[in-house]
Write an enzyme that holds these catalytic residues in place. Structure first.
Site, PDB file in Angstrom:
ATOM      1  N   GLY A  62       0.826  -1.196   0.000  1.00 53.92           N
ATOM      2  CA  GLY A  62       0.000   0.000   0.000  1.00 53.92           C
ATOM      3  C   GLY A  62       0.858   1.243   0.000  1.00 53.92           C
ATOM      4  N   PRO A  63       0.243   2.392  -0.285  1.00 58.65           N
ATOM      5  CA  PRO A  63       0.988   3.657  -0.292  1.00 58.65           C
ATOM      6  C   PRO A  63       1.277   4.133   1.117  1.00 58.65           C
ATOM      7  CG  PRO A  63      -1.335   4.067  -0.677  1.00 58.65           C
ATOM      8  CD  PRO A  63      -1.171   2.575  -0.634  1.00 58.65           C
ATOM      9  N   GLY A  64       2.261   5.027   1.217  1.00 61.05           N
ATOM     10  CA  GLY A  64       2.551   5.653   2.497  1.00 61.05           C
ATOM     11  C   GLY A  64       3.674   4.983   3.255  1.00 61.05           C
ATOM     12  N   CYS A  93       5.768  -5.910   1.036  1.00 58.82           N
ATOM     13  CA  CYS A  93       6.184  -4.520   0.878  1.00 58.82           C
ATOM     14  C   CYS A  93       5.886  -3.715   2.135  1.00 58.82           C
ATOM     15  CB  CYS A  93       5.513  -3.914  -0.361  1.00 58.82           C
ATOM     16  SG  CYS A  93       6.305  -2.388  -0.946  1.00 58.82           S
ATOM     17  N   LEU A  94       4.789  -2.970   2.173  1.00 60.35           N
ATOM     18  CA  LEU A  94       4.422  -2.232   3.376  1.00 60.35           C
ATOM     19  C   LEU A  94       4.275  -3.175   4.564  1.00 60.35           C
ATOM     20  CD1 LEU A  94       3.587   0.676   4.370  1.00 60.35           C
ATOM     21  CD2 LEU A  94       1.227  -0.037   3.952  1.00 60.35           C
ATOM     22  N   LEU A 143      11.005   3.232   0.372  1.00 58.40           N
ATOM     23  CA  LEU A 143      11.466   3.053   1.742  1.00 58.40           C
ATOM     24  C   LEU A 143      12.027   1.652   1.909  1.00 58.40           C
ATOM     25  CD1 LEU A 143       8.379   4.598   3.600  1.00 58.40           C
ATOM     26  CD2 LEU A 143      10.442   5.776   2.819  1.00 58.40           C
ATOM     27  N   HIS A 185       7.386  -7.475  -4.823  1.00 64.41           N
ATOM     28  CA  HIS A 185       5.982  -7.774  -5.102  1.00 64.41           C
ATOM     29  C   HIS A 185       5.863  -9.141  -5.790  1.00 64.41           C
ATOM     30  CE1 HIS A 185       3.702  -3.922  -4.288  1.00 64.41           C
ATOM     31  NE2 HIS A 185       4.953  -3.642  -3.950  1.00 64.41           N
ATOM     32  N   GLU A 187       3.281 -10.679  -6.560  1.00 64.22           N
ATOM     33  CA  GLU A 187       2.095 -10.747  -7.425  1.00 64.22           C
ATOM     34  C   GLU A 187       2.292 -10.052  -8.764  1.00 64.22           C
ATOM     35  OE1 GLU A 187       1.857  -6.670  -5.853  1.00 64.22           O
ATOM     36  OE2 GLU A 187       2.526  -8.601  -5.049  1.00 64.22           O
TER      37      GLU A 187
END
Length: 754
Positions: A62-64, A93-94, A143, A185, A187
């Site tokens: 996800g973003p952020g 990821c996140l 990040l 990722h 996927e």
């Protein structure tokens, strides 16, 4: 519950790749039931009360940032559950970043951002990577984490970025808890080896954990179902088969063989030159386009407009005007009902359009499905223009340029006389003086157009602001755009100025998805190179999307080899294309379920004036052979707007960011135009390389010219901003995209030879 049909909870952090991950889980975990929730949907108390009923949790990307509560939601609380509440968790990821900082890792920015780039993943071939050989995976992150020495987390894999970022952690596991995660990722369509096999290994490790601890998930409860909803994929409410009470309309048609007939000549015969009347044309004005569709709009044609925020649709037929209340429906559902009662059958199999809706859907209308509010209409001065403008076409002419066939068609009963009349006119007519070459037309304007370009320094500053959002992890790509306004003073004339302007545009910039949509109060002229979505008629309906990211104009010395080096050989161009391909796969999976495939990735295609980097993604609903998917393509369109190639990814966060970086509503620009065929098919193109106007006085009209007619046209243009973008180059790209349309206005004033 045993582990033979496991329930898996996928936590979505408002990402645009979530459904791709869900599809991968279905492949990796046999007979799994995937339940998807947003990271702010449940409190930790609610989540922990039902967590024992699941066999595993997948924490999606996800973003952020993982240290921002609004970005990570309930995910951060998973890692500190009590021992008796634990179940296996796999983060992406996140998810890896959240797990890592919870157990003492430092969160840092990469020196060189990796968005849509492929890296080799180094690992020791054990645990999560057991049986996996050389691995290349797609990365979408700015990040990364630096683990504590001898901490609770053990590194499992890394990427070697050399002088850019050094070694970057790519996978971790907790030493005592059943937590695993990857930074890349799995996927993504371009991840090899480290995708499906890693998820399969996670499930193998999860089952071993259950066996070691002697646990099994608890039985499913109604309370859990009420909290998380049905499993994915779920059938769309809009793919229901039509009611048995609906009587399909019979299409009547005649077919002519007329070699080389100019489409614009047919349009002239059918009323295109009358500026006061509606007219619609979807034209394949260049290869590889094949069909051109002319809607024969008359006084019986139903026209429909809708503006965001209204509780009704405006309809008109001839002089009649009325409103239809939406009631409990949204505009999409209302139009579904409208078309369901107008289904058609038995039309010619050789043509994609028998009749149906033609027009445009604006960019802002697509924000509804993303749950992105439109707090106010920017740049409209309180005007409320239609966000959707369509006409239901009952009579049409379709030209097949491959076989020189002209189809004359009607949905009206007992309309044979009209078919015969049009067939006779097309058979015996010869080009009239109004059909001379656009080069020979007298100037349309009495003086050169006044062109108001975006402010260069402001646009470049927003490119830098966009790159800051990319560096902070809020987006992988942002498609920044701006409006250029063109004010023209018309000469008195007997024919349609907008139609003559379209003929100049198609001559100047021939495109496979051109269009002329004159539906008051809106007029759209398009020379779009990009098909957004097409879907075939049922049964066996398939949806196809063809995103374009990367264009090189033809010129001396630009051979296919050179074009492939500039496009397919460019890390930036391929990364942009890949991000949109993965986003489109997510959108398509969200409607049709698992049957989604990439038929073509980043292939250079030749067009009349350009070389373009094109990918092709297709999907079909399971059970589509039953013929129940009449509205399937419309639902895909609804869930896929606005076009990902015009937003960036993740789509929702990118759109929210772009609202802060752009001065105007995009309106018609970067929406779509096309048709929904009454037989169930459809074809929609992205509104780019286009201009549009509304029937109202120009804001830039001189105050002393009340006796003259002025028009204000809007042209949108922009580009995908990535971490590799250079502000000067992006400004040049944006202004270059404007030229195909701006040159047309200059030619219309007699300033240019095209």
């Amino acid at each position: 519950m045993s582990l033979s049909c496991p329930r898996v909870l996928l936590i979505d952090s408002y990402d645009s790749f979530t459904h791709n991950l869900a599809a991968l889980c279905r492949k990796a975990i046999p007979d799994a039931h995937i339940y998807i929730i947003r990271n702010d949907q449940l409190s930790i108390q609610e989540l922990s009360s039902i967590l024992p009923q699941f066999a595993a949790v997948i924490v999606g990307p996800g973003p952020g940032s993982p240290d921002v509560p609004a970005d990570i939601g309930v995910v951060s609380r998973l890692w500190t559950l009590h021992e008796h509440e634990l179940i296996p968790v796999f983060g992406v990821c996140l998810g890896l970043q959240s797990l890592s900082i919870e157990f003492g890792a430092r969160l840092k920015r990469l020196n060189v951002v990796k968005h849509g780039q492929i890296s080799q993943i180094h690992h020791d071939g054990t645990g999560l990577f057991k049986g996996i050989g050389e691995t290349y995976a797609v990365r979408y992150h700015s990040l990364h984490v630096v683990l504590q020495d001898d901490g609770n987390l053990e590194p499992l894999a890394w990427a070697d970025d050399g002088f850019e970022n050094g070694q970057v952690v790519m996978a971790v596991k907790h030493r005592t808890r059943p937590f695993w995660a990857v930074q890349y990722h799995p996927e993504s369509v371009r991840t090899s080896e480290g995708g499906l096999q890693v998820l399969q290994n996670f499930w193998r490790l999860a089952k071993s954990w259950y066996a070691y601890h002697g646990r099994v998930p608890q039985p499913w409860s109604n309370e859990a179902l009420a909290m998380v909803g049905p499993s994915w994929p779920q059938p769309s409410s809009s793919t229901l088969s039509p009611s048995q009470d609906d009587v399909a309309i019979k299409v009547t048609a005649s077919v002519l063989h007329i070699p080389g007939v100019p489409v614009v000549h047919i349009c002239d015969l059918l009323g295109a030159q009358d500026e006061s009347s509606p007219f619609v044309l979807l034209e394949s004005a260049a290869q590889p386009g094949r069909f051109s569709i002319i809607g024969c709009v008359d006084s019986d044609s139903t026209k429909l407009t809708y503006t965001l925020g209204d509780k009704y649709i405006r309809l008109s037929r001839g002089p009649e005007r009325w409103l239809e209340q939406l009631g409990s429906m949204d505009v999409w559902s209302w139009l579904t009902s409208f078309m369901r009662s107008r289904r058609a059958t038995d039309g010619p199999s050789g043509t994609p359009f028998w009749g149906g809706l033609i027009g445009y859907i604006g960019y802002e209308l697509g924000l509804e499905s993303l749950q992105v509010p439109l707090p106010f209409r920017k740049g409209t001065s309180q005007r409320r223009h239609p966000d959707l403008n369509l006409v239901f076409v009952e009579r049409s002419v379709v030209v097949d340029r491959h076989f020189d066939r002209v189809y004359i068609q009607s949905l009206k009963a007992n309309d044979g006389s009209w078919l015969c009349e049009v067939a006779n006119r097309l058979t015996i007519a010869t080009p009239s003086p109004s059909n001379v070459s656009p080069h020979d037309l007298p100037p349309l304007f009495s003086r050169p157009p006044t062109i108001h370009l975006p402010d260069e320094s402001l646009y470049k500053s927003r490119i830098l602001a966009a790159k800051d959002y990319l560096a902070s992890g809020d987006s992988y790509e942002l498609c920044l755009t701006a409006h250029t306004n063109v004010t023209v003073q018309l000469r008195p004339r007997l024919t349609s100025s907008s139609w003559d302007l379209y003929k100049l545009l198609r001559k100047n910039n021939p495109a496979p998805h051109s269009g002329y949509i004159r539906l008051q109060p809106s007029t759209l002229l398009s020379s779009s190179p990009e098909r957004f979505l097409s879907y075939s008629r049922p049964p066996y309906s398939r949806c196809q999307l063809r995103p374009i990211k990367g264009t090189v104009r033809k010129a001396p010395g630009i051979t296919r080899t050179v074009a492939e080096e500039l496009l397919a050989g460019s890390k930036k161009e391929v990364a942009e294309n890949l991000m949109i391909v993965d986003l489109i796969r997510h959108d398509l999976h969200g409607v049709v379920g698992e049957d989604v495939s990439v038929k073509q990735f980043c292939r250079v295609e030749e067009y009349e004036t350009v070389w373009q980097l094109v990918s092709v993604i297709e999907g079909a609903a399971s059970g589509s052979e039953s013929g129940d998917e009449y509205e399937l393509g419309w639902e895909v369109l609804r869930k896929s707007l606005p076009p990902g190639s015009m937003t960036g990814a993740p789509k929702k966060r990118s759109v929210e960011i772009l609202q802060t970086l752009e001065d105007n509503d995009r309106s018609i620009y970067s929406g779509v135009f096309g048709y929904w065929d009454a037989g169930g098919g459809g074809d929609w193109s992205v509104v780019i390389r286009s201009c549009f106007k509304y029937d109202e006085p120009s804001h830039n009209e001189p105050t002393d010219s009340s006796d003259l007619e002025f028009e204000e046209w809007t042209i949108g243009a922009g580009g995908a901003i990535t971490a590799l973008s250079d502000p000067d180059a992006e400004w040049d790209e944006m202004t270059a995209k404007l030229q195909s349309v701006l040159r047309t206005f200059e030619a219309a004033a007699g300033k240019s030879d095209l």
